[in-house]
Design a protein around this motif. Structure first.
Motif, PDB file in Angstrom:
ATOM      1  N   ILE A   1     -23.508  44.178  38.969  1.00 54.46           N
ATOM      2  CA  ILE A   1     -23.781  45.614  38.873  1.00 54.46           C
ATOM      3  C   ILE A   1     -22.668  46.421  39.530  1.00 54.46           C
ATOM      4  O   ILE A   1     -22.231  47.457  39.002  1.00 54.46           O
ATOM      5  CB  ILE A   1     -25.143  45.935  39.522  1.00 54.46           C
ATOM      6  N   ILE A   2     -22.185  45.972  40.673  1.00 52.40           N
ATOM      7  CA  ILE A   2     -21.083  46.671  41.341  1.00 52.40           C
ATOM      8  C   ILE A   2     -19.824  46.655  40.469  1.00 52.40           C
ATOM      9  O   ILE A   2     -19.150  47.682  40.289  1.00 52.40           O
ATOM     10  CB  ILE A   2     -20.805  46.039  42.722  1.00 52.40           C
ATOM     11  N   ALA A   3     -19.511  45.489  39.908  1.00 49.90           N
ATOM     12  CA  ALA A   3     -18.326  45.382  39.049  1.00 49.90           C
ATOM     13  C   ALA A   3     -18.479  46.241  37.801  1.00 49.90           C
ATOM     14  O   ALA A   3     -17.545  46.952  37.401  1.00 49.90           O
ATOM     15  CB  ALA A   3     -18.103  43.918  38.669  1.00 49.90           C
ATOM     16  N   LEU A   4     -19.665  46.198  37.184  1.00 44.11           N
ATOM     17  CA  LEU A   4     -19.904  46.989  35.978  1.00 44.11           C
ATOM     18  C   LEU A   4     -19.843  48.487  36.283  1.00 44.11           C
ATOM     19  O   LEU A   4     -19.273  49.263  35.501  1.00 44.11           O
ATOM     20  CB  LEU A   4     -21.271  46.622  35.390  1.00 44.11           C
ATOM     21  N   GLY A   5     -20.406  48.882  37.428  1.00 48.06           N
ATOM     22  CA  GLY A   5     -20.355  50.285  37.808  1.00 48.06           C
ATOM     23  C   GLY A   5     -18.935  50.765  38.064  1.00 48.06           C
ATOM     24  O   GLY A   5     -18.563  51.874  37.666  1.00 48.06           O
ATOM     25  N   ALA A   6     -18.120  49.923  38.718  1.00 48.51           N
ATOM     26  CA  ALA A   6     -16.732  50.302  38.996  1.00 48.51           C
ATOM     27  C   ALA A   6     -15.935  50.451  37.707  1.00 48.51           C
ATOM     28  O   ALA A   6     -15.188  51.423  37.524  1.00 48.51           O
ATOM     29  CB  ALA A   6     -16.087  49.260  39.912  1.00 48.51           C
ATOM     30  N   VAL A   7     -16.089  49.486  36.803  1.00 49.86           N
ATOM     31  CA  VAL A   7     -15.367  49.544  35.523  1.00 49.86           C
ATOM     32  C   VAL A   7     -15.788  50.778  34.726  1.00 49.86           C
ATOM     33  O   VAL A   7     -14.953  51.487  34.148  1.00 49.86           O
ATOM     34  CB  VAL A   7     -15.630  48.254  34.711  1.00 49.86           C
ATOM     35  N   THR A   8     -17.090  51.050  34.692  1.00 46.18           N
ATOM     36  CA  THR A   8     -17.590  52.199  33.933  1.00 46.18           C
ATOM     37  C   THR A   8     -17.103  53.509  34.536  1.00 46.18           C
ATOM     38  O   THR A   8     -16.701  54.435  33.812  1.00 46.18           O
ATOM     39  CB  THR A   8     -19.127  52.179  33.895  1.00 46.18           C
ATOM     40  N   TRP A   9     -17.116  53.621  35.875  1.00 46.76           N
ATOM     41  CA  TRP A   9     -16.684  54.857  36.527  1.00 46.76           C
ATOM     42  C   TRP A   9     -15.208  55.131  36.257  1.00 46.76           C
ATOM     43  O   TRP A   9     -14.823  56.258  35.905  1.00 46.76           O
ATOM     44  CB  TRP A   9     -16.932  54.759  38.031  1.00 46.76           C
ATOM     45  N   ILE A  10     -14.393  54.105  36.385  1.00 48.21           N
ATOM     46  CA  ILE A  10     -12.946  54.275  36.142  1.00 48.21           C
ATOM     47  C   ILE A  10     -12.684  54.635  34.684  1.00 48.21           C
ATOM     48  O   ILE A  10     -11.917  55.559  34.380  1.00 48.21           O
ATOM     49  CB  ILE A  10     -12.190  52.990  36.540  1.00 48.21           C
ATOM     50  N   SER A  11     -13.329  53.910  33.770  1.00 53.75           N
ATOM     51  CA  SER A  11     -13.092  54.146  32.338  1.00 53.75           C
ATOM     52  C   SER A  11     -13.615  55.504  31.901  1.00 53.75           C
ATOM     53  O   SER A  11     -13.017  56.151  31.035  1.00 53.75           O
ATOM     54  CB  SER A  11     -13.758  53.035  31.514  1.00 53.75           C
ATOM     55  N   THR A  12     -14.726  55.939  32.475  1.00 49.38           N
ATOM     56  CA  THR A  12     -15.286  57.242  32.105  1.00 49.38           C
ATOM     57  C   THR A  12     -14.304  58.366  32.397  1.00 49.38           C
ATOM     58  O   THR A  12     -14.142  59.298  31.602  1.00 49.38           O
ATOM     59  CB  THR A  12     -16.609  57.489  32.853  1.00 49.38           C
ATOM     60  N   HIS A  13     -13.622  58.300  33.536  1.00 48.79           N
ATOM     61  CA  HIS A  13     -12.639  59.328  33.871  1.00 48.79           C
ATOM     62  C   HIS A  13     -11.331  59.134  33.099  1.00 48.79           C
ATOM     63  O   HIS A  13     -10.709  60.105  32.661  1.00 48.79           O
ATOM     64  CB  HIS A  13     -12.362  59.314  35.380  1.00 48.79           C
ATOM     65  N   LYS A  14     -10.931  57.897  32.927  1.00 47.81           N
ATOM     66  CA  LYS A  14      -9.667  57.631  32.235  1.00 47.81           C
ATOM     67  C   LYS A  14      -9.760  57.992  30.754  1.00 47.81           C
ATOM     68  O   LYS A  14      -8.766  58.427  30.151  1.00 47.81           O
ATOM     69  CB  LYS A  14      -9.296  56.156  32.400  1.00 47.81           C
ATOM     70  N   LEU A  15     -10.930  57.792  30.149  1.00 48.02           N
ATOM     71  CA  LEU A  15     -11.112  58.039  28.722  1.00 48.02           C
ATOM     72  C   LEU A  15     -11.820  59.357  28.446  1.00 48.02           C
ATOM     73  O   LEU A  15     -12.382  59.549  27.367  1.00 48.02           O
ATOM     74  CB  LEU A  15     -11.897  56.880  28.093  1.00 48.02           C
ATOM     75  N   ASP A  16     -11.797  60.255  29.411  1.00 48.31           N
ATOM     76  CA  ASP A  16     -12.361  61.590  29.203  1.00 48.31           C
ATOM     77  C   ASP A  16     -11.674  62.233  28.003  1.00 48.31           C
ATOM     78  O   ASP A  16     -10.441  62.368  27.985  1.00 48.31           O
ATOM     79  CB  ASP A  16     -12.137  62.426  30.460  1.00 48.31           C
ATOM     80  N   PRO A  17     -12.424  62.641  26.956  1.00 44.89           N
ATOM     81  CA  PRO A  17     -11.770  63.212  25.766  1.00 44.89           C
ATOM     82  C   PRO A  17     -10.987  64.484  26.044  1.00 44.89           C
ATOM     83  O   PRO A  17     -10.089  64.834  25.280  1.00 44.89           O
ATOM     84  CB  PRO A  17     -12.951  63.478  24.821  1.00 44.89           C
ATOM     85  N   TYR A  18     -11.295  65.187  27.140  1.00 42.31           N
ATOM     86  CA  TYR A  18     -10.565  66.405  27.491  1.00 42.31           C
ATOM     87  C   TYR A  18      -9.265  66.102  28.237  1.00 42.31           C
ATOM     88  O   TYR A  18      -8.444  66.991  28.415  1.00 42.31           O
ATOM     89  CB  TYR A  18     -11.447  67.306  28.364  1.00 42.31           C
ATOM     90  N   ARG A  19      -9.086  64.877  28.664  1.00 39.10           N
ATOM     91  CA  ARG A  19      -7.907  64.526  29.460  1.00 39.10           C
ATOM     92  C   ARG A  19      -6.709  64.253  28.550  1.00 39.10           C
ATOM     93  O   ARG A  19      -6.787  63.433  27.637  1.00 39.10           O
ATOM     94  CB  ARG A  19      -8.206  63.276  30.284  1.00 39.10           C
ATOM     95  N   PRO A  20      -5.588  64.917  28.771  1.00 41.12           N
ATOM     96  CA  PRO A  20      -4.393  64.658  27.956  1.00 41.12           C
ATOM     97  C   PRO A  20      -3.946  63.203  28.095  1.00 41.12           C
ATOM     98  O   PRO A  20      -4.149  62.567  29.133  1.00 41.12           O
ATOM     99  CB  PRO A  20      -3.344  65.619  28.524  1.00 41.12           C
ATOM    100  N   LEU A  21      -3.324  62.696  27.048  1.00 38.15           N
ATOM    101  CA  LEU A  21      -2.882  61.304  27.049  1.00 38.15           C
ATOM    102  C   LEU A  21      -1.736  61.100  28.038  1.00 38.15           C
ATOM    103  O   LEU A  21      -0.908  61.986  28.254  1.00 38.15           O
ATOM    104  CB  LEU A  21      -2.429  60.897  25.644  1.00 38.15           C
ATOM    105  N   ASP A  22      -1.683  59.909  28.611  1.00 40.87           N
ATOM    106  CA  ASP A  22      -0.572  59.553  29.487  1.00 40.87           C
ATOM    107  C   ASP A  22       0.201  58.345  28.977  1.00 40.87           C
ATOM    108  O   ASP A  22       1.124  57.869  29.634  1.00 40.87           O
ATOM    109  CB  ASP A  22      -1.067  59.291  30.910  1.00 40.87           C
ATOM    110  N   ARG A  23      -0.197  57.848  27.785  1.00 41.00           N
ATOM    111  CA  ARG A  23       0.528  56.718  27.200  1.00 41.00           C
ATOM    112  C   ARG A  23       0.273  56.659  25.696  1.00 41.00           C
ATOM    113  O   ARG A  23      -0.714  57.225  25.191  1.00 41.00           O
ATOM    114  CB  ARG A  23       0.085  55.407  27.841  1.00 41.00           C
ATOM    115  N   LEU A  24       1.194  55.991  24.989  1.00 41.29           N
ATOM    116  CA  LEU A  24       1.008  55.769  23.558  1.00 41.29           C
ATOM    117  C   LEU A  24       0.196  54.515  23.297  1.00 41.29           C
ATOM    118  O   LEU A  24      -0.594  54.462  22.364  1.00 41.29           O
ATOM    119  CB  LEU A  24       2.363  55.674  22.850  1.00 41.29           C
ATOM    120  N   ASP A  25       0.419  53.503  24.107  1.00 39.53           N
ATOM    121  CA  ASP A  25      -0.370  52.273  24.066  1.00 39.53           C
ATOM    122  C   ASP A  25      -0.187  51.570  25.406  1.00 39.53           C
ATOM    123  O   ASP A  25       0.375  52.135  26.357  1.00 39.53           O
ATOM    124  CB  ASP A  25       0.025  51.373  22.882  1.00 39.53           C
TER     125      ASP A  25
END
Length: 392
Positions: free
Chosen positions: A97-121
């Protein structure tokens, strides 16, 4: 017996036949944002299976090991506690649960649709001189309208973008809520009237991809689909030239005709578009004589229009824009269409009525707040109301 074995083998193959027609685009995307979302799905699934698979295995093992006929199994009716077993039972799920929560929290902010891209791939950053492609998206009933403001063109039910170029989507809707979704490109994002949502994405491989509405929005929802073309720069330039060569002009009158509900709309090209049309759609004032939402909000911010605002009543009515043309939603009733309500309000002996459950109203008192009707006006058709500049 042989026939039974052959029949069981056939049954085991049937699920594979059903999977043969599946489109696995979500798990094999062509855009970096969708690829990161795919990775999040895989990681989350693997983390959960670390608990699910052992539990299923141990359940079957215990049922077999301690079956009634197995006299060799240890019989300990007085057993009630094991510290080591308790640690394993609680520590393993807690760690997952801790690992899943950490991954989800990081990805939620990194993949925010309002956040401009920082890489092509995963291997390439966005070049410092890269200029994103801006696309304004409008969900209509039941088709998609795309504006390319920097190119001066617009299309219906067809979208294109160069490979490895960041795309900045601005998304709204003309009437009901929809959901803009290109599985190969990025996750879905809602399109809502009077609001603008954003999506940043990039396509990394050339191809033709499916786009559609992922939110039910009426009878034409099933056919609310479009094609998204990922092209190299030369191919994209040729596509833009084709739109300009074959397209017509999208002015206010053409848009008001296009806005009317219709199904299975063909691809349309517009070589030119009214520069303020998207903002008018966003502020619900594409139709002449309607007040724009930003104008109304300015009046509210300045403290309201007072008695003078009574003249704005007609300008703030929006939901009945097609009622006088005979275009009525299947479930529409009063007040937008004039159709009879589904049930009459219950009367009370004290002279009050219940127009809605739990909401009494006195005779002669209008419970509808006209100021909350969907507003809209063509900013170029009428001058701003007098109270717009009221500083009191």
């Amino acid at each position: 017996m042989l026939k039974l074995v052959k029949f069981s083998r056939l049954l085991s193959v049937l699920p594979l036949l059903f999977l043969a027609g599946c489109n696995m685009v979500v798990m094999a995307p062509s855009g970096d944002i969708a690829a990161q979302q795919r990775d999040l799905i895989v990681i989350s699934t693997v983390l959960m299976l670390l608990i699910i698979i052992p539990v299923i295995f141990l359940t079957l093992f215990f049922a077999w090991r301690y079956r009634h006929s197995n006299t060799a199994a240890t019989y300990a009716p007085e057993w009630h506690h094991s510290t080591r077993l308790e640690i394993v039972i609680w520590a393993a799920p807690l760690a997952i649960i801790i690992a899943l929560g950490a991954v989800t929290w990081i990805s939620t902010h990194k993949l925010d649709p309002y956040r401009p891209l920082d890489r092509l791939d995963a291997e390439r950053a966005i070049p410092a001189d890269a200029k994103p492609l801006i696309v304004e998206v409008v969900a209509l009933d039941w088709k998609w309208l795309f504006f390319y403001p920097e190119l001066g063109i617009a299309t219906v039910n067809e979208l294109a973008a160069p490979v490895d170029m960041p795309i900045n989507f601005k998304i709204t809707a003309s009437s009901v809520m929809n959901s803009f979704y290109i599985p190969a490109l990025a996750g879905q994002i809602y399109a809502m009237p009077g609001m603008e949502t954003k999506l940043h994405a990039v396509i990394n491989r050339q191809g033709e991809y499916e786009g559609f509405s992922a939110n039910y929005s009426g009878s034409g929802f099933s056919h609310m689909r479009f094609k998204f073309h990922g092209l190299d720069q030369a191919g994209f330039d040729a596509w833009v030239a084709q739109v300009k060569q074959q397209g017509t002009m999208l002015n206010r009158d053409a848009y008001l005709k296009l806005e009317k509900p219709s199904e299975k709309e063909p691809v349309r090209y517009y070589a030119g578009a009214d520069g303020d049309l998207y903002n008018a759609i966003l502020n619900m004032c594409a139709a002449p004589g309607k007040m724009c939402m930003n104008e109304m909000m300015h009046i509210d911010m300045m403290g309201g229009g007072g008695k003078e605002s009574a003249e704005n009543r007609e300008k703030l009515q929006y939901d009945n824009r097609h009622a006088d043309e005979g275009i009525v939603a299947p479930a529409a009733t009063v007040p937008a269409t004039g159709a009879p309500a589904r049930s009459e309000p219950a009367e009370r002996t004290d002279g009050m009525q219940y127009d809605m459950p739990g909401m009494p109203s006195t005779p002669g008192m209008d419970m509808q707040h006209e100021g909350h009707s969907m507003p809209g006006t063509d900013s170029g058709a009428d001058a701003a109301p007098a109270q717009l500049n009221n500083n009191n």
